[in-house]
Design a protein around this motif. Structure first.
Motif, short mmCIF file in Angstrom:
data_model
loop_
_atom_site.label_atom_id
_atom_site.label_comp_id
_atom_site.label_asym_id
_atom_site.label_seq_id
_atom_site.Cartn_x
_atom_site.Cartn_y
_atom_site.Cartn_z
N MET A 1 -45.33 -24.50 -14.88
CA MET A 1 -46.98 -25.17 -13.75
C MET A 1 -46.49 -26.33 -14.05
SD MET A 1 -50.73 -24.41 -14.31
CE MET A 1 -51.28 -25.08 -12.73
N TYR A 2 -46.28 -27.40 -12.48
CA TYR A 2 -45.70 -28.57 -13.14
C TYR A 2 -46.77 -30.21 -11.96
CZ TYR A 2 -41.94 -27.19 -14.90
OH TYR A 2 -40.71 -26.71 -15.42
N THR A 3 -47.46 -31.11 -12.17
CA THR A 3 -48.10 -31.60 -11.20
C THR A 3 -47.03 -32.56 -10.83
OG1 THR A 3 -49.65 -31.26 -12.35
CG2 THR A 3 -50.05 -32.98 -11.49
N ILE A 4 -47.50 -32.78 -9.67
CA ILE A 4 -46.73 -34.33 -8.90
C ILE A 4 -47.76 -35.30 -8.95
CG2 ILE A 4 -45.61 -35.08 -7.07
CD1 ILE A 4 -45.15 -32.05 -6.17
N LYS A 5 -47.91 -36.15 -9.70
CA LYS A 5 -48.54 -37.12 -9.23
C LYS A 5 -48.54 -38.62 -8.19
CE LYS A 5 -49.00 -38.23 -14.78
NZ LYS A 5 -49.17 -39.58 -15.92
N LEU A 6 -49.53 -38.38 -7.68
CA LEU A 6 -49.67 -38.99 -5.99
C LEU A 6 -49.53 -40.30 -5.75
CD1 LEU A 6 -52.57 -36.96 -4.10
CD2 LEU A 6 -49.76 -36.51 -4.55
N ALA A 7 -48.30 -40.67 -6.50
CA ALA A 7 -47.96 -42.20 -5.97
C ALA A 7 -47.64 -43.04 -5.00
CB ALA A 7 -46.45 -42.54 -7.27
N GLU A 8 -48.39 -43.72 -5.00
CA GLU A 8 -48.21 -44.96 -3.66
C GLU A 8 -47.06 -45.47 -2.89
OE1 GLU A 8 -50.08 -49.13 -1.81
OE2 GLU A 8 -50.23 -48.30 -3.75
N GLY A 9 -46.49 -44.79 -2.06
CA GLY A 9 -45.20 -45.01 -1.40
C GLY A 9 -44.05 -43.78 -1.63
N SER A 10 -44.88 -43.00 -2.61
CA SER A 10 -44.11 -41.44 -2.48
C SER A 10 -43.74 -40.90 -1.76
CB SER A 10 -44.39 -41.09 -3.97
OG SER A 10 -43.43 -39.71 -4.18
N THR A 11 -42.66 -39.95 -1.11
CA THR A 11 -42.60 -39.12 -0.02
C THR A 11 -43.03 -38.10 -0.55
OG1 THR A 11 -40.76 -38.81 -0.14
CG2 THR A 11 -40.63 -40.56 1.14
N ALA A 12 -42.68 -37.58 -1.68
CA ALA A 12 -42.80 -36.18 -2.43
C ALA A 12 -44.32 -35.82 -2.42
CB ALA A 12 -42.46 -35.90 -3.77
N SER A 13 -44.94 -36.27 -1.95
CA SER A 13 -46.87 -36.11 -2.08
C SER A 13 -47.01 -34.87 -0.82
CB SER A 13 -47.70 -36.67 -1.71
OG SER A 13 -47.10 -37.55 -0.99
N ASN A 14 -45.91 -34.80 0.15
CA ASN A 14 -46.22 -33.72 0.73
C ASN A 14 -45.28 -32.41 0.82
OD1 ASN A 14 -46.07 -32.87 4.03
ND2 ASN A 14 -44.31 -33.74 4.16
N VAL A 15 -46.03 -32.01 0.42
CA VAL A 15 -44.99 -30.44 -0.23
C VAL A 15 -45.85 -29.52 0.48
CG1 VAL A 15 -44.75 -31.32 -2.62
CG2 VAL A 15 -46.67 -29.89 -1.69
N GLN A 16 -45.18 -28.27 0.35
CA GLN A 16 -45.67 -26.82 0.75
C GLN A 16 -45.79 -25.79 -0.22
OE1 GLN A 16 -43.79 -24.93 4.39
NE2 GLN A 16 -45.35 -23.08 4.09
N LEU A 17 -47.18 -25.13 -0.81
CA LEU A 17 -47.28 -24.34 -1.52
C LEU A 17 -47.84 -22.87 -1.01
CD1 LEU A 17 -49.29 -26.27 -4.10
CD2 LEU A 17 -46.69 -26.09 -4.06
N SER A 18 -46.65 -21.75 -1.52
CA SER A 18 -47.26 -20.77 -1.10
C SER A 18 -49.05 -20.64 -1.46
CB SER A 18 -46.09 -19.60 -1.70
OG SER A 18 -46.92 -19.69 -4.08
N LYS A 19 -49.20 -19.89 -1.21
CA LYS A 19 -51.28 -18.96 -1.02
C LYS A 19 -51.00 -18.62 -2.67
CE LYS A 19 -52.22 -16.37 3.01
NZ LYS A 19 -52.38 -15.19 3.28
N ASP A 20 -50.64 -18.64 -3.61
CA ASP A 20 -50.67 -18.28 -5.14
C ASP A 20 -50.23 -19.52 -5.87
OD1 ASP A 20 -48.26 -17.38 -4.29
OD2 ASP A 20 -47.95 -16.11 -5.77
N GLY A 21 -49.97 -20.89 -5.33
CA GLY A 21 -49.48 -22.00 -6.14
C GLY A 21 -48.21 -22.59 -5.81
#
Length: 353
Positions: free
Chosen positions: A99-119
């Protein structure tokens, strides 16, 4: 079945460059400042399909050979089961240890993610369409009552043998009518092709209904049973009983001795590196940064009986492999890397910039 999970080294990505970086870290309860996702464990979904077949003899079965020259008709009631298919597929369930967390850094393009219903992480910087579950419609066979086609003469016959004789004559007359229509020799020919099809369809239904009085009927009921297995690193097994099956009782539990066993084999093909020997200095593990993905291992899976093999293939399993990270530089503000992950294994299916 013992369960063993590979230990993972989860390291936070450092932010040292002057532009925005993608920082991914192991999830910490109460500190989810970003997008939290899981990587999956791979499970086996086994779908068993069987049918219950019921044979019912016809009222005139004893006369089928005499009047219609048909032998080997159903002479007594019979009910039995048959396995029609064993389908094996894979799906993913969240692995709580990945289980991991992508921190929402300004200018990062990795915040646009798609998760399944169970994450479970499915895609980064792109969208994949969710597959719609196939709708299973129950098919009902409408059987025509042969009594609807018995003439007054047949119904007034004083013996079963006479009724059978007159019914056979009626069948021959129906066949003669069909032949006359198809040859264009009928006295009252249908006006067009559509009318001809309707008339022939009605005559076929009439013949089939009357024939059932001699040949009997067979009813088939379909049954489906789902079994889910979650293999682990220590799941190696040979000739384990998956379920039991009886021609009289159908699909049974694996401990029900009323049926014969259907086996499964699971052979882990992934070799874990041997641990470092005592006394030797261990190298410091490299820090992992970026988006975490699975590198699946493989296993041989087989479902079979002593006389038939239903399934035998090598399949990937997330929990039999390792976890790696994609470089954080793929997701800085100058890049928009698109990634698609396998839903069942968490492995990279496609990556492009």
């Amino acid at each position: 079945m013992r369960r063993y999970i590979l230990g993972l080294m989860l390291c936070a990505a450092a932010t040292t460059a002057t532009y925005a970086q993608t920082e991914v870290s192991a999830y910490q309860n109460g500190n989810a400042d970003g997008i939290t996702y899981y990587l999956p464990n791979t499970v086996l979904d086994i779908t068993l399909e069987a049918v219950e077949i019921t044979h019912t003899p016809g009222e005139f079965s004893a006369y089928a050979n005499n009047y219609l020259h048909i032998s080997n008709v159903i002479s007594k009631p019979e009910k039995y089961w048959e396995i029609t298919s064993v389908k094996v597929s894979q799906s993913g369930i969240p692995n709580p240890q990945k289980m991991y967390t992508i921190k929402l850094a300004e200018g990062s393009t990795a915040s646009n993610v798609q998760l399944s219903k169970d994450g479970i992480l499915q895609a980064v910087n792109t969208v994949i369409e969710e597959q719609q579950a196939e709708k299973k419609e129950k098919s009902v066979t409408k059987r025509i009552d042969p009594q609807n086609y018995l003439t007054e003469e047949i119904l007034q016959a004083t013996s079963t043998a006479k009724m059978a004789e007159l019914t056979a004559k009626e069948i021959y007359e129906v066949r003669a009518s069909k032949l006359a229509i198809t040859r264009g020799q009928a006295e009252n020919m249908p006006k067009d092709g559509l009318s001809m099809q309707l008339v022939l369809k009605e005559l076929n239904m009439q013949e089939e209904a009357l024939m059932s009085l001699f040949t009997g009927t067979s009813d088939t009921v379909k049954y489906t049973c789902d079994i889910r297995l979650t293999p682990t690193m220590e799941s190696d097994t040979t000739k384990a009983i998956l379920f039991r099956f009886s021609r009289k009782l159908g699909i049974l539990k694996n401990d029900d001795l009323a049926g014969s066993p259907v086996y499964y084999d699971f052979k882990n093909l992934f070799n874990i590196p041997a641990p470092a020997e005592d006394g030797k200095k261990k190298k410091k593990a490299a820090k992992k940064e970026g988006i975490f993905v699975n590198i699946p291992g493989k296993a041989e899976v087989k479902v079979y009986t002593p006389t038939e093999t239903y399934f035998a293939e090598e399949l990937p399993f997330a929990q039999l492999g390792t976890t790696e990270s994609l470089s954080r530089e793929l997701f800085d503000k100058n890049a928009a890397t698109r990634i698609i992950l396998d839903k069942a294994t968490g492995a990279v299916v496609k990556i492009e910039k």
